[in-house]
Design an enzyme around this catalytic site. Structure first.
Site, PDB file in Angstrom:
ATOM      1  N   SER A 193       3.664   0.465  -7.698  1.00 12.79           N
ATOM      2  CA  SER A 193       3.700  -1.165  -7.536  1.00 12.79           C
ATOM      3  C   SER A 193       4.848  -1.962  -8.399  1.00 12.79           C
ATOM      4  O   SER A 193       6.239  -1.696  -7.940  1.00 12.79           O
ATOM      5  CB  SER A 193       2.307  -1.151  -8.342  1.00 12.79           C
ATOM      6  OG  SER A 193       1.858  -2.450  -7.982  1.00 12.79           O
TER       7      SER A 193
ATOM      8  N   ASP B 191      -4.599   0.119   1.043  1.00 12.47           N
ATOM      9  CA  ASP B 191      -4.243  -0.652  -0.397  1.00 12.47           C
ATOM     10  C   ASP B 191      -4.490  -2.085  -0.160  1.00 12.47           C
ATOM     11  O   ASP B 191      -4.096  -2.921   0.510  1.00 12.47           O
ATOM     12  CB  ASP B 191      -2.641  -0.635  -0.490  1.00 12.47           C
ATOM     13  CG  ASP B 191      -2.050  -0.987  -1.742  1.00 12.47           C
ATOM     14  OD1 ASP B 191      -2.800  -1.660  -2.402  1.00 12.47           O
ATOM     15  OD2 ASP B 191      -1.036  -0.630  -2.127  1.00 12.47           O
TER      16      ASP B 191
ATOM     17  N   HIS C 117      -4.615   1.726  -3.807  1.00  9.49           N
ATOM     18  CA  HIS C 117      -3.177   1.269  -4.202  1.00  9.49           C
ATOM     19  C   HIS C 117      -2.801   2.387  -5.205  1.00  9.49           C
ATOM     20  O   HIS C 117      -1.573   2.563  -5.787  1.00  9.49           O
ATOM     21  CB  HIS C 117      -3.597   0.005  -5.267  1.00  9.49           C
ATOM     22  CG  HIS C 117      -2.371  -0.723  -5.820  1.00  9.49           C
ATOM     23  ND1 HIS C 117      -1.183  -1.087  -5.005  1.00  9.49           N
ATOM     24  CD2 HIS C 117      -1.935  -0.854  -7.087  1.00  9.49           C
ATOM     25  CE1 HIS C 117      -0.460  -1.469  -5.664  1.00  9.49           C
ATOM     26  NE2 HIS C 117      -0.514  -1.434  -6.989  1.00  9.49           N
TER      27      HIS C 117
END
Length: 312
Positions: free
Chosen positions: A99, A233, A261
């Site tokens: 991320s 996600d 995610h």
């Protein structure tokens, strides 16, 4: 034999930098996402440590690291990773960034390419504007105060109920309900909440992500790269994977079907196998200053998919 992962810290520039470390061999640095900490890698670090030296820092403002009024930009985080590698006497490293951590990994490769052997991007930021609505809301004024309210028992009850509903209706965010609840519950004090808000506002506003890695990623064309994404996600859309791969054609994409995610948490064994196979099948990048300067002067090759963001 399971390797022991130790919690350690160093003071750098006057601030405590916490990190987890263990194993030996070629070095891998794991960089977590926003609001998270090195604990997010707990399921995979011992497995990687069987063959590698693993280093998983808590970014400044996160986890057990200090949370000062400081620079929480992507560039600032990249500097922090460079400094930590230096004090640990690690010369080169494979980067695994999740991320926000993926953006930090790419920034580190841009600022200090001589340090980077390979890059693994996991549900990475910086490949498109899109981001979940709850992250956009968290950039608004009084967001730290809202995070404080979420610590109240009644708020936790409502949050748990809301995430449970998302799971029951099979919403993509529901796939990561447990991890999202863990992150929301992480900031225990005002310093943590302010650090979270400053970090988020450095990369996201009401319109979405404001920082892109796609305008400079051609400079990393000589670095072996793997992208791992869950096709459900709900935080950073899976469609960004295609945009990132178009801009970085040397990257291999591995899709975790049904994962959200946090694919390394939903299927740790597969994640470790994918990254280990990637490392075994690629040679570490060789730092070539002349080649890097040539790419910088010439820009991307004709036909390369160079993405820039304009307007809102």
């Amino acid at each position: 034999m399971t390797r022991v992962i130790e919690q350690q810290s160093r003071v750098i520039h006057g601030y405590k930098r916490a990190y987890r470390i263990g194993g030996d061999g070629s070095a891998i640095m794991f960089i977590h996402g926003i609001g998270d900490s090195s604990r997010t890698w707990d399921d995979v670090l011992p497995m990687f440590a069987e063959n590698h030296l693993v280093i998983a820092p808590d970014l400044l403002g996160h986890g057990d690291s200090d949370k000062p009024r400081a620079d929480y930009s992507i560039g600032g985080f990249a500097n922090g990773m460079r400094d930590l590698l230096s004090v640990l006497d690690v010369e080169r490293v494979t980067l695994v960034g999740h991320s926000l951590g993926g953006g930090v990994a790419m920034q580190l490769a841009y600022q200090y390419p001589q340090l980077v052997e390979r890059i693994v991007l996991v549900s990475n930021g910086g490949s498109g504007r899109g981001v979940s609505t709850w992250l956009r809301l968290a950039t608004l004024p009084l967001a730290p105060e809202l995070l404080m309210l979420l610590q109240l028992p009644v708020s936790r009850t409502w949050l748990s109920a809301g995430l449970g509903l998302l799971r029951r209706i099979d919403h993509d965010l529901g796939v990561d309900a447990l991890d999202l609840a863990r992150i929301v519950d992480t900031p225990p004090d005002s310093h943590s909440r302010q650090a979270f808000a400053r970090t988020l506002r450095a990369v996201v506003d009401w319109h979405g992500q404001v920082v892109t890695m796609l305008d400079r990623c051609y400079l990393a064309s000589n670095i072996p790269m793997l992208m791992i994404w869950g096709d459900r996600d709900g935080v950073i859309p899976y469609r960004h994977a295609a945009q990132a791969q178009a801009a970085m054609p040397q990257a291999t994409l591995e899709v975790f079907e049904g994962a959200g995610h946090f694919p390394f948490r939903s299927d740790p064994g597969r994640f470790v196998m994918a990254v280990e196979q990637f490392i075994r099948s690629t040679e570490p990048a060789t730092w070539d200053q002349h080649g890097w300067q040539t790419r910088l002067r010439n820009g991307p090759e004709p036909g390369d998919h160079l993405h820039t963001w304009t307007g809102i």
